[in-house]
Write a protein that holds these residues in place. Structure first.
Motif, mmCIF file in Angstrom:
data_model
loop_
_atom_site.group_PDB
_atom_site.id
_atom_site.type_symbol
_atom_site.label_atom_id
_atom_site.label_comp_id
_atom_site.label_asym_id
_atom_site.label_seq_id
_atom_site.Cartn_x
_atom_site.Cartn_y
_atom_site.Cartn_z
ATOM 1 N N CYS A 74 33.171 -13.989 10.084
ATOM 2 C CA CYS A 74 32.086 -13.628 11.019
ATOM 3 C C CYS A 74 30.715 -13.975 10.312
ATOM 4 O O CYS A 74 29.970 -14.499 10.966
ATOM 5 C CB CYS A 74 32.047 -12.581 11.437
ATOM 6 S SG CYS A 74 33.547 -11.946 12.389
ATOM 7 N N ALA A 78 28.012 -17.126 11.657
ATOM 8 C CA ALA A 78 26.610 -17.068 11.888
ATOM 9 C C ALA A 78 25.839 -17.633 11.024
ATOM 10 O O ALA A 78 24.812 -18.352 11.495
ATOM 11 C CB ALA A 78 26.271 -15.176 11.735
ATOM 12 N N ALA A 126 28.540 -18.369 17.072
ATOM 13 C CA ALA A 126 27.884 -17.147 17.094
ATOM 14 C C ALA A 126 28.581 -16.287 17.970
ATOM 15 O O ALA A 126 28.938 -15.212 17.772
ATOM 16 C CB ALA A 126 26.506 -17.406 17.271
ATOM 17 N N LEU A 131 29.317 -11.905 18.187
ATOM 18 C CA LEU A 131 27.883 -11.277 18.542
ATOM 19 C C LEU A 131 27.629 -11.214 19.838
ATOM 20 O O LEU A 131 28.280 -11.785 20.641
ATOM 21 C CB LEU A 131 26.687 -12.320 17.912
ATOM 22 C CG LEU A 131 26.367 -12.235 16.424
ATOM 23 C CD1 LEU A 131 27.373 -12.385 15.645
ATOM 24 C CD2 LEU A 131 25.305 -13.297 16.110
ATOM 25 N N ILE A 279 23.833 -10.065 9.522
ATOM 26 C CA ILE A 279 24.222 -9.647 10.830
ATOM 27 C C ILE A 279 25.560 -9.942 11.437
ATOM 28 O O ILE A 279 26.567 -8.948 11.658
ATOM 29 C CB ILE A 279 23.053 -10.125 11.917
ATOM 30 C CG1 ILE A 279 21.900 -9.467 11.598
ATOM 31 C CG2 ILE A 279 23.762 -9.775 13.173
ATOM 32 C CD1 ILE A 279 20.736 -10.123 12.437
ATOM 33 N N GLY A 280 26.105 -11.217 11.084
ATOM 34 C CA GLY A 280 27.292 -11.420 11.116
ATOM 35 C C GLY A 280 28.488 -10.568 10.558
ATOM 36 O O GLY A 280 29.631 -10.379 11.156
ATOM 37 N N VAL A 283 28.633 -7.396 12.458
ATOM 38 C CA VAL A 283 29.538 -7.520 13.611
ATOM 39 C C VAL A 283 31.152 -7.574 13.240
ATOM 40 O O VAL A 283 32.023 -7.141 13.817
ATOM 41 C CB VAL A 283 28.793 -8.818 14.353
ATOM 42 C CG1 VAL A 283 29.971 -8.706 15.543
ATOM 43 C CG2 VAL A 283 27.658 -8.269 14.913
ATOM 44 N N VAL A 294 33.112 -6.034 20.651
ATOM 45 C CA VAL A 294 31.903 -6.891 20.259
ATOM 46 C C VAL A 294 32.014 -8.086 21.429
ATOM 47 O O VAL A 294 32.869 -8.156 22.294
ATOM 48 C CB VAL A 294 32.620 -7.594 18.876
ATOM 49 C CG1 VAL A 294 32.295 -6.576 17.784
ATOM 50 C CG2 VAL A 294 33.870 -8.031 19.000
ATOM 51 N N LEU A 324 23.756 -3.371 19.368
ATOM 52 C CA LEU A 324 24.357 -4.597 18.949
ATOM 53 C C LEU A 324 23.791 -5.666 19.617
ATOM 54 O O LEU A 324 23.687 -6.900 19.093
ATOM 55 C CB LEU A 324 25.968 -4.693 19.487
ATOM 56 C CG LEU A 324 26.832 -5.821 18.987
ATOM 57 C CD1 LEU A 324 26.924 -5.986 17.565
ATOM 58 C CD2 LEU A 324 28.092 -5.665 19.738
ATOM 59 N N SER A 328 22.087 -8.645 17.456
ATOM 60 C CA SER A 328 22.703 -10.132 17.469
ATOM 61 C C SER A 328 21.710 -11.122 17.941
ATOM 62 O O SER A 328 21.769 -12.127 17.447
ATOM 63 C CB SER A 328 23.777 -10.044 18.582
ATOM 64 O OG SER A 328 24.796 -9.129 18.269
ATOM 65 N N TYR A 329 20.684 -10.856 18.848
ATOM 66 C CA TYR A 329 19.834 -11.685 19.355
ATOM 67 C C TYR A 329 18.761 -12.053 17.932
ATOM 68 O O TYR A 329 18.073 -13.003 17.933
ATOM 69 C CB TYR A 329 18.863 -11.096 20.432
ATOM 70 C CG TYR A 329 18.237 -12.205 21.052
ATOM 71 C CD1 TYR A 329 18.847 -13.116 22.137
ATOM 72 C CD2 TYR A 329 16.724 -12.344 20.763
ATOM 73 C CE1 TYR A 329 18.052 -14.142 22.489
ATOM 74 C CE2 TYR A 329 16.043 -13.397 21.716
ATOM 75 C CZ TYR A 329 16.477 -14.216 22.438
ATOM 76 O OH TYR A 329 15.695 -15.279 22.822
ATOM 77 N N SER A 331 19.458 -12.492 15.132
ATOM 78 C CA SER A 331 20.027 -13.242 14.091
ATOM 79 C C SER A 331 19.512 -14.689 13.990
ATOM 80 O O SER A 331 19.485 -15.283 12.986
ATOM 81 C CB SER A 331 21.675 -13.207 14.600
ATOM 82 O OG SER A 331 21.777 -14.071 15.450
#
Length: 443
Positions: A74, A78, A126, A131, A279-280, A283, A294, A324, A328-329, A331
């Motif tokens: 993951c 990302a 992604a 994400l 971040i990945g 997640v 997720v 989350l 995620s955004y 990233s």
């Protein structure tokens, strides 16, 4: 003299009609291409989700090693996604809708062809990594690029190029959610924010062919299946107004937390690739322990409107998905906010409906109806595009009988953030984009 003026007027009208006809033909072409790309993107994301689930299932037998494999994959996905964005197409970062709006407002240059593969494959990496990002942002931006490139290829005027770009964007949204009318309304209400006859005709043409092509690959069933629900009784009507007010306040919190998260991640002294990998990895860790939490959020939306009523579990899932989505955004990978936002609205609406049912047992309350209306209300509170939200959710669910409750909820969902001077999310994101462009040019 009068006869000459009349002849010139007739010639100009005929020329205008020919121009409009040619624009319409090109819009049909743009819609077909946007529908094809958008449908292929959806199919690729479905395959990526299945691959992620298969890897997690396989890795469960490996204990610590399996955990590290999932987290590592993951993180790498990302990282590669952001590297592609930084190396080849910086405008492919995030949703892409703010960039489309900036182009239409003359505040940014149109994206080149290279954005298409970067947005497509970067989004697959992604979103496939789990994400909480939506497919609609990439679909809208890819459709816009197709519209602009088509206009350039046929040497259309600047006005026609803008119309085709907007029409392509609407076709992308229509394909992403199987909602052709919402795609056309989105163009007028959110992208151009005015009614222009040529743009309206182009948007309708593009959305129609986009859906026709997408249906060949994806089928024509609505995105979500809802249970049999009765028309809400008049006695519970005031609850939809209250739901709208709650969602309006929730939308203000959502916007501010999302922007604050973006600023906080930007301040980290790490490269964009390392931030995305971090971040990945987080997640991935969540996916290892709870793979169902997720991803883009369609599964949550379906569960909510089907009526899962665990009043103790819902707040936990809602808070987790809220965090989350913002993380995620931030990233910087390609991906939108619509789909996760609709999931949040459905979960929050369902929770509101369940609590009302417990507090008011004498009323015939259907929590699923509140979940559907909650999707529309939160979308309105965040994006400030109520007509798009109402049409979008109605097309996705087929819940035409909830139009009146949607109108009631959207009224206060629109009013509350406006009174609190909270700007629409895409306005804020567009301002951030323009500021970054200014800094990049000065640097």
């Amino acid at each position: 003299m009068n006869m000459r003026a009349e002849v010139e007027s007739e010639v100009a009208a005929e020329s205008g009609h020919m121009s409009l006809f040619f624009l319409s033909v090109l819009a049909l072409l743009v819609g077909g291409l946007a529908g094809l790309v958008g449908a292929m993107f959806r199919l690729a994301l479905m395959a990526a989700d299945r691959l992620r689930d298969a890897i997690i299932q396989w890795a469960e037998g490996g204990a610590v090693v399996g955990f590290l494999v999932v987290v590592g994959l993951c993180a790498i996905a990302a990282l590669i996604s952001v590297w592609m964005v930084r190396r080849f197409a910086p405008h492919a970062s995030g949703s892409g809708i703010p960039h489309v709006e900036a182009v239409l407002h003359g505040e940014a240059a149109p994206a080149p062809f290279i954005l298409l593969p970067v947005k497509f494959f970067g989004g697959c990496l992604a979103i496939g990594a789990g994400l909480a990002l939506g497919r609609e942002g990439p679909s809208v931006q890819m459709g816009a690029v197709i519209g602009h490139l088509t206009g350039d290829a046929f040497r259309r005027s600047k006005a026609d190029n803008c119309a085709l770009l907007a029409a392509g964007a609407g076709a992308g949204l229509a394909t992403a959610f199987n909602a052709p009318m919402a795609g056309a309304v989105f163009v007028l209400e959110e992208l151009t924010q005015k009614f222009d006859q040529r743009v309206a005709i182009a948007a309708l043409a593009a959305s129609s062919t986009a859906i026709a092509v997408a249906h060949l690959l994806l089928g024509d069933a609505p995105d979500f299946t809802i249970p049999k629900l009765a028309y809400p009784a008049a006695s519970i009507g005031p609850l939809f107004f209250i739901l709208g007010a709650v969602m309006g306040l929730f939308g203000v919190v959502y916007n501010r937390v999302l922007l604050a998260t973006l600023s906080a991640v930007e301040r980290l002294r790490l490269s964009p690739e390392n931030k995305a990998a971090m971040i990945g990895a987080m997640v991935g860790a969540l996916a290892w322990f709870a793979p169902g939490l997720v991803g883009g959020g369609d599964a949550f939306t379906q569960v909510a409107i089907s009526g899962s009523q665990d009043v103790f579990f819902l707040p936990f899932v809602l808070a987790l998905r809220f965090a989350l989505g913002a993380g995620s955004y931030s990233s910087g990978t390609p991906g939108g906010i619509f789909a996760p936002l609709l999931a949040l609205g459905a979960l929050a609406g369902l929770f509101f409906g369940v609590v009302c049912g417990l507090l008011l047992p004498g009323l015939d309350i259907q929590p699923q109806a509140f979940a559907i209306v909650g999707m529309t209300a939160l979308f309105t509170a965040v994006v400030r595009a109520p007509l798009t939200g109402i049409v979008l959710v109605t097309e996705m669910t087929g819940a035409v009988f909830l139009l009146l409750p949607m109108l009631a909820a959207c009224f206060l969902a629109m009013l509350a953030p406006t009174l609190l001077n909270d700007p629409p999310i895409y306005h804020s994101l567009r301002e951030r984009l323009i500021e970054r462009e200014r800094v990049r040019e000065q640097g």
